[in-house]
Design a protein around this motif. Sequence first.
Motif, short mmCIF file in Angstrom:
data_model
loop_
_atom_site.label_atom_id
_atom_site.label_comp_id
_atom_site.label_asym_id
_atom_site.label_seq_id
_atom_site.Cartn_x
_atom_site.Cartn_y
_atom_site.Cartn_z
N GLU A 225 30.90 22.88 -11.66
CA GLU A 225 32.28 23.22 -11.98
C GLU A 225 32.66 24.47 -11.18
O GLU A 225 31.80 25.33 -10.95
CB GLU A 225 32.41 23.53 -13.47
CG GLU A 225 31.95 22.42 -14.36
CD GLU A 225 31.76 22.90 -15.79
OE1 GLU A 225 32.01 22.09 -16.68
OE2 GLU A 225 31.36 24.04 -16.01
N PRO A 226 33.90 24.61 -10.77
CA PRO A 226 34.28 25.80 -10.00
C PRO A 226 34.03 27.11 -10.75
O PRO A 226 33.64 28.09 -10.14
CB PRO A 226 35.76 25.59 -9.74
CG PRO A 226 35.97 24.13 -9.86
CD PRO A 226 34.96 23.65 -10.86
N ASP B 189 31.65 28.03 -12.47
CA ASP B 189 30.24 28.36 -12.61
C ASP B 189 29.84 29.51 -11.69
O ASP B 189 28.68 29.92 -11.68
CB ASP B 189 29.36 27.14 -12.31
CG ASP B 189 29.42 26.10 -13.41
OD1 ASP B 189 30.01 26.38 -14.46
OD2 ASP B 189 28.88 24.99 -13.20
N ASP B 190 30.78 30.02 -10.93
CA ASP B 190 30.54 31.10 -9.98
C ASP B 190 31.64 32.15 -10.17
O ASP B 190 32.81 31.79 -10.31
CB ASP B 190 30.60 30.51 -8.56
CG ASP B 190 30.19 31.49 -7.49
OD1 ASP B 190 30.69 32.62 -7.48
OD2 ASP B 190 29.36 31.11 -6.64
N THR B 191 31.28 33.43 -10.17
CA THR B 191 32.29 34.48 -10.37
C THR B 191 33.37 34.46 -9.29
O THR B 191 34.49 34.90 -9.55
CB THR B 191 31.65 35.88 -10.44
OG1 THR B 191 30.89 36.11 -9.25
CG2 THR B 191 30.75 36.01 -11.65
N ARG B 192 33.06 33.94 -8.11
CA ARG B 192 34.08 33.87 -7.05
C ARG B 192 35.24 32.98 -7.44
O ARG B 192 36.34 33.13 -6.93
CB ARG B 192 33.47 33.38 -5.74
CG ARG B 192 32.46 34.34 -5.14
CD ARG B 192 31.82 33.75 -3.91
NE ARG B 192 31.11 32.53 -4.30
CZ ARG B 192 30.74 31.59 -3.45
NH1 ARG B 192 31.01 31.69 -2.18
NH2 ARG B 192 30.10 30.51 -3.89
N PHE B 193 35.00 32.02 -8.33
CA PHE B 193 36.02 31.07 -8.74
C PHE B 193 36.30 31.16 -10.25
O PHE B 193 36.70 30.20 -10.88
CB PHE B 193 35.60 29.64 -8.36
CG PHE B 193 35.26 29.51 -6.91
CD1 PHE B 193 36.25 29.59 -5.94
CD2 PHE B 193 33.94 29.37 -6.51
CE1 PHE B 193 35.92 29.48 -4.60
CE2 PHE B 193 33.61 29.27 -5.17
CZ PHE B 193 34.60 29.33 -4.20
N GLU C 215 22.09 25.24 -18.68
CA GLU C 215 22.17 26.05 -17.46
C GLU C 215 23.61 26.41 -17.07
O GLU C 215 23.83 27.18 -16.15
CB GLU C 215 21.51 25.30 -16.30
CG GLU C 215 20.05 25.01 -16.51
CD GLU C 215 19.20 26.28 -16.56
OE1 GLU C 215 19.47 27.20 -15.78
OE2 GLU C 215 18.29 26.34 -17.40
N ASP C 216 24.60 25.88 -17.77
CA ASP C 216 26.00 26.08 -17.42
C ASP C 216 26.50 27.44 -17.92
O ASP C 216 26.34 27.78 -19.09
CB ASP C 216 26.86 24.97 -18.03
CG ASP C 216 28.32 25.03 -17.62
OD1 ASP C 216 28.63 25.65 -16.58
OD2 ASP C 216 29.15 24.45 -18.34
N VAL C 217 27.08 28.23 -17.02
CA VAL C 217 27.73 29.48 -17.38
C VAL C 217 29.15 29.42 -16.82
O VAL C 217 29.34 29.24 -15.62
CB VAL C 217 27.01 30.72 -16.79
CG1 VAL C 217 27.74 32.00 -17.17
CG2 VAL C 217 25.56 30.77 -17.23
N ASP C 218 30.14 29.51 -17.70
CA ASP C 218 31.54 29.50 -17.28
C ASP C 218 32.02 30.94 -17.20
O ASP C 218 31.88 31.71 -18.16
CB ASP C 218 32.40 28.71 -18.27
CG ASP C 218 32.08 27.23 -18.25
OD1 ASP C 218 31.43 26.76 -17.29
OD2 ASP C 218 32.49 26.53 -19.18
N TRP C 219 32.60 31.32 -16.06
CA TRP C 219 33.00 32.71 -15.81
C TRP C 219 34.51 32.89 -15.91
O TRP C 219 35.28 32.04 -15.47
CB TRP C 219 32.53 33.16 -14.43
CG TRP C 219 31.05 33.32 -14.38
CD1 TRP C 219 30.14 32.43 -13.90
CD2 TRP C 219 30.30 34.44 -14.86
NE1 TRP C 219 28.88 32.94 -14.05
CE2 TRP C 219 28.95 34.17 -14.63
CE3 TRP C 219 30.65 35.66 -15.45
CZ2 TRP C 219 27.93 35.06 -14.98
CZ3 TRP C 219 29.64 36.55 -15.80
CH2 TRP C 219 28.31 36.25 -15.56
#
Length: 133
Positions: A22-23, A25-29, A47-51
Amino acid sequence: MIRVLSVFLTASVLLLPALAQEPDDDTRFARAAYLNFEMTTEVSGVEDVDWFRLEVTRPGRLSISCSAGGDSGTLPQFTLKSDDEELALSAPITDDSGTVSQRKIVEPGIHFIGVSSPTGVGEYGFELDLAPL
């Protein structure tokens, strides 16, 4: 021509797992976060982290509040980052209504809040508040 096509197809296949994330999942997005507004996210696995990205304009005590998600009664885990450094949140505190809060004093700047779950899949709601010092 066939060799070029073969290399292209191989490269495309190797990239597919990376694109399956998912987009957020990275702090850039990271998705935008707002104060005093309930936000929701769906964690799709252990393992999924939503930022979420929060811009803080004044120093204050940031509170992250949530309640148990869905039928499982599980709570999400929160991670707070600033300048690529993980900041320690307070231990979770549960009030009489069952709402769980964690706090951290923050300075002005861009902060990232990560939402994950040790038990895996679930939809979670949470709210951010910034109290003056």
